[in-house]
Design a protein around this motif. Structure first.
Motif, mmCIF file in Angstrom:
data_model
loop_
_atom_site.group_PDB
_atom_site.id
_atom_site.type_symbol
_atom_site.label_atom_id
_atom_site.label_comp_id
_atom_site.label_asym_id
_atom_site.label_seq_id
_atom_site.Cartn_x
_atom_site.Cartn_y
_atom_site.Cartn_z
ATOM 1 N N ASN A 104 4.829 -5.187 33.906
ATOM 2 C CA ASN A 104 3.770 -4.924 34.886
ATOM 3 C C ASN A 104 3.688 -3.425 35.173
ATOM 4 O O ASN A 104 4.617 -2.667 34.905
ATOM 5 N N ALA A 105 2.551 -3.019 35.696
ATOM 6 C CA ALA A 105 2.270 -1.597 35.918
ATOM 7 C C ALA A 105 3.288 -0.953 36.856
ATOM 8 O O ALA A 105 3.716 0.183 36.621
ATOM 9 N N GLU A 106 3.677 -1.640 37.901
ATOM 10 C CA GLU A 106 4.626 -1.053 38.845
ATOM 11 C C GLU A 106 5.962 -0.766 38.166
ATOM 12 O O GLU A 106 6.571 0.277 38.386
ATOM 13 N N ARG A 166 6.416 -0.209 34.904
ATOM 14 C CA ARG A 166 6.221 0.890 33.957
ATOM 15 C C ARG A 166 6.161 2.229 34.677
ATOM 16 O O ARG A 166 6.716 3.225 34.216
ATOM 17 N N TYR A 215 1.874 0.159 46.552
ATOM 18 C CA TYR A 215 1.660 0.547 45.158
ATOM 19 C C TYR A 215 0.292 0.054 44.715
ATOM 20 O O TYR A 215 -0.031 -1.120 44.865
ATOM 21 N N GLU A 216 -0.502 0.958 44.185
ATOM 22 C CA GLU A 216 -1.799 0.609 43.626
ATOM 23 C C GLU A 216 -1.720 0.819 42.124
ATOM 24 O O GLU A 216 -1.360 1.902 41.663
ATOM 25 N N GLU A 217 -2.055 -0.216 41.382
ATOM 26 C CA GLU A 217 -2.012 -0.115 39.929
ATOM 27 C C GLU A 217 -2.950 0.991 39.465
ATOM 28 O O GLU A 217 -4.102 1.062 39.897
ATOM 29 N N ASP A 218 -2.456 1.853 38.596
ATOM 30 C CA ASP A 218 -3.227 3.003 38.134
ATOM 31 C C ASP A 218 -2.803 3.325 36.699
ATOM 32 O O ASP A 218 -1.920 4.148 36.465
ATOM 33 N N GLU A 219 -3.435 2.650 35.754
ATOM 34 C CA GLU A 219 -3.076 2.828 34.339
ATOM 35 C C GLU A 219 -3.234 4.274 33.856
ATOM 36 O O GLU A 219 -2.352 4.778 33.169
ATOM 37 N N ILE A 270 -0.205 6.206 34.958
ATOM 38 C CA ILE A 270 0.993 5.849 34.191
ATOM 39 C C ILE A 270 0.960 6.529 32.828
ATOM 40 O O ILE A 270 1.972 7.095 32.382
#
Length: 143
Positions: free
Chosen positions: A47-49, A51, A114-118, A121
Motif C-alpha cells: 500500500n502507498a503508506e 511504500r 496520511y493522504e495517498e500521493d503516488e 512517493i
C-alpha cells in the motif's frame, strides 16, 4: 561564504550536532538499510503508506550515513536532511523536499494523517536514489 566543513563545525558549536568519530560498520549498516528498503518502496503490491514509509526510511538512513561519514551525529531526525547541502552537496530544492517528506511522515505517524500521493512517493524514491549515489560516492570512512 562558509564551507560545508565549517557549517558542520558551527552546528556542533551551537549544539545542533555532536562530533563523534565515524564508524565504517555503522556507515555500511545505514547503507545496507537503505539498499534493502528502496526496492521494497517500489513494490506496487504494497500500500502507498507502506511504500512512503520505506522510501522515507531509506532516505533518512542515507542522510544519516552522510552525516556519520563526516564525523557527526544529531539528536534531531530532521537536521540530517537540512544539512545534505553540506554533507553530500545535494541541491537545496532536493533537501527541502526531503524535509517536507519528514513533516508528512510525522503527520502520518503521530496524527494518523496520511493522504495517498503516488507522485510524491515516486519523487521520494527518485531523490532517495540520487542521495544513495551521492553517499556511495563518499567512499570508505576515513579513520
Amino acid at each position: 561564504m562558509t564551507s560545508p566543513r565549517e557549517t558542520l563545525q558551527n552546528l556542533a558549536k551551537i549544539g545542533k550536532l555532536k562530533a563523534e568519530p565515524p564508524d565504517q560498520a555503522e556507515f555500511d549498516g545505514l547503507l545496507r538499510s537503505a539498499r534493502n528498503r528502496l526496492p521494497d518502496a517500489q513494490n506496487p503490491g504494497l500500500n502507498a503508506e507502506s511504500r512512503f514509509s520505506l522510501a522515507y526510511d531509506a532516505a533518512h538512513s542515507l542522510a544519516l550515513a552522510a552525516l556519520r561519514w563526516h564525523g557527526y551525529r544529531s539528536e534531531n531526525r530532521h537536521i540530517v536532511f537540512q544539512i545534505l547541502g553540506s554533507t553530500v552537496s545535494l541541491p537545496a530544492a532536493k533537501w527541502r523536499f526531503l524535509d517536507n517528506c519528514h513533516q508528512k511522515r510525522n503527520r502520518a505517524l503521530y496524527d494518523g494523517d496520511y493522504e495517498e500521493d503516488e507522485p510524491l512517493i515516486r519523487e521520494l524514491i527518485a531523490v532517495a536514489k540520487e542521495l544513495q549515489a551521492a553517499v556511495e560516492a563518499l567512499g570508505p570512512v576515513e579513520a
